[in-house]
Design an enzyme around this catalytic site. Structure first.
Site, PDB file in Angstrom:
ATOM      1  CG  ASN A 165      29.640  56.780   7.447  1.00 24.98           C
ATOM      2  OD1 ASN A 165      29.647  57.037   6.243  1.00 24.98           O
ATOM      3  ND2 ASN A 165      28.980  55.752   7.936  1.00 24.98           N
ATOM      4  CE1 TYR A 212      24.608  53.472   1.060  1.00 25.18           C
ATOM      5  CE2 TYR A 212      24.704  55.358  -0.410  1.00 25.18           C
ATOM      6  CZ  TYR A 212      25.292  54.546   0.544  1.00 25.18           C
ATOM      7  OH  TYR A 212      26.575  54.816   0.985  1.00 25.18           O
ATOM      8  CG  HIS A 243      29.745  51.810   0.801  1.00 26.61           C
ATOM      9  ND1 HIS A 243      28.550  51.486   1.417  1.00 26.61           N
ATOM     10  CD2 HIS A 243      30.033  50.778  -0.034  1.00 26.61           C
ATOM     11  CE1 HIS A 243      28.133  50.317   0.953  1.00 26.61           C
ATOM     12  NE2 HIS A 243      29.009  49.865   0.067  1.00 26.61           N
ATOM     13  CD  GLU A 281      27.637  47.538  -2.064  1.00 23.39           C
ATOM     14  OE1 GLU A 281      28.840  47.583  -1.732  1.00 23.39           O
ATOM     15  OE2 GLU A 281      26.697  47.535  -1.243  1.00 23.39           O
ATOM     16  CE  LYS A 320      29.443  56.424   3.001  1.00 23.46           C
ATOM     17  NZ  LYS A 320      28.381  56.246   4.025  1.00 23.46           N
TER      18      LYS A 320
END
Ligand code: UDP
Ligand code: MG
Length: 139
Positions: free
Chosen positions: A114, A51, A117, A128, A11
């Site tokens: 975080n 998302y 993913h 994805e 990320k």
């Protein structure tokens, strides 16, 4: 029979702070094989589409803004029981609840930021992966 691939994103917070290398080293040491990878900056629209399952949740707008705020590394990883094994390696969504030694425990700075993913099912790993990679981009 559990699937052989999962999909991951390093990320924006982790890329921005130079943590992509250390995270890739952990992924490699855990026995995952990178079969596709590239650096991309998602548009807001792409992040919303990626998302879409979270659309309507309180954190959605902020999440898609964050995910399109800078470049990320997207990748397809191969491993036996890939989805489950990778979720173990990254740890819980909330880094405060992640096990010691997990990627999120080491590199997350908040629930949103975080660090990584990981797909939550074989079906989503396929979806994805197809979202970012053509067949000829996979090795
Ligand atoms: N997220 C957030 N706030 C929350 C829950 C999730 O900002 O309360 C973000 C976080 O970046 C998370 C992503 O939304 O990784 C997707 O949420 P999900 O529940 O699918 O967690 P994951 O599968 O990534 O562990
Ligand atoms: Mg998820």
């Amino acid at each position: 029979m559990n699937g052989a691939i999962t999909f991951s994103i390093i990320k924006p917070n982790a890329v921005r702070t130079g943590k992509a290398g250390p995270i890739l080293a952990m992924i490699n040491e855990a026995g995952f094989e990178v079969i596709a990878m590239k650096m991309v900056r998602m548009t807001l629209e792409q992040a919303e589409s990626f998302y879409e399952v979270h659309k309507g949740k309180s954190f959605f707008d902020s999440l898609v803004e964050f995910m399109s705020s800078g470049p990320v590394f997207v990748m397809i990883l191969r491993h036996e029981n890939a989805v489950e094994e990778f979720r173990k390696l990254i740890g819980a969504t909330d880094p405060a609840k992640a096990e010691p030694g997990t990627i999120r425990k080491l590199f997350a700075i908040s629930v949103q930021m975080n660090a990584v993913h990981g797909s939550d099912s074989d079906e989503n790993a396929q979806r994805e992966s197809d979202f970012f990679f053509t067949t000829s981009e996979r090795y």
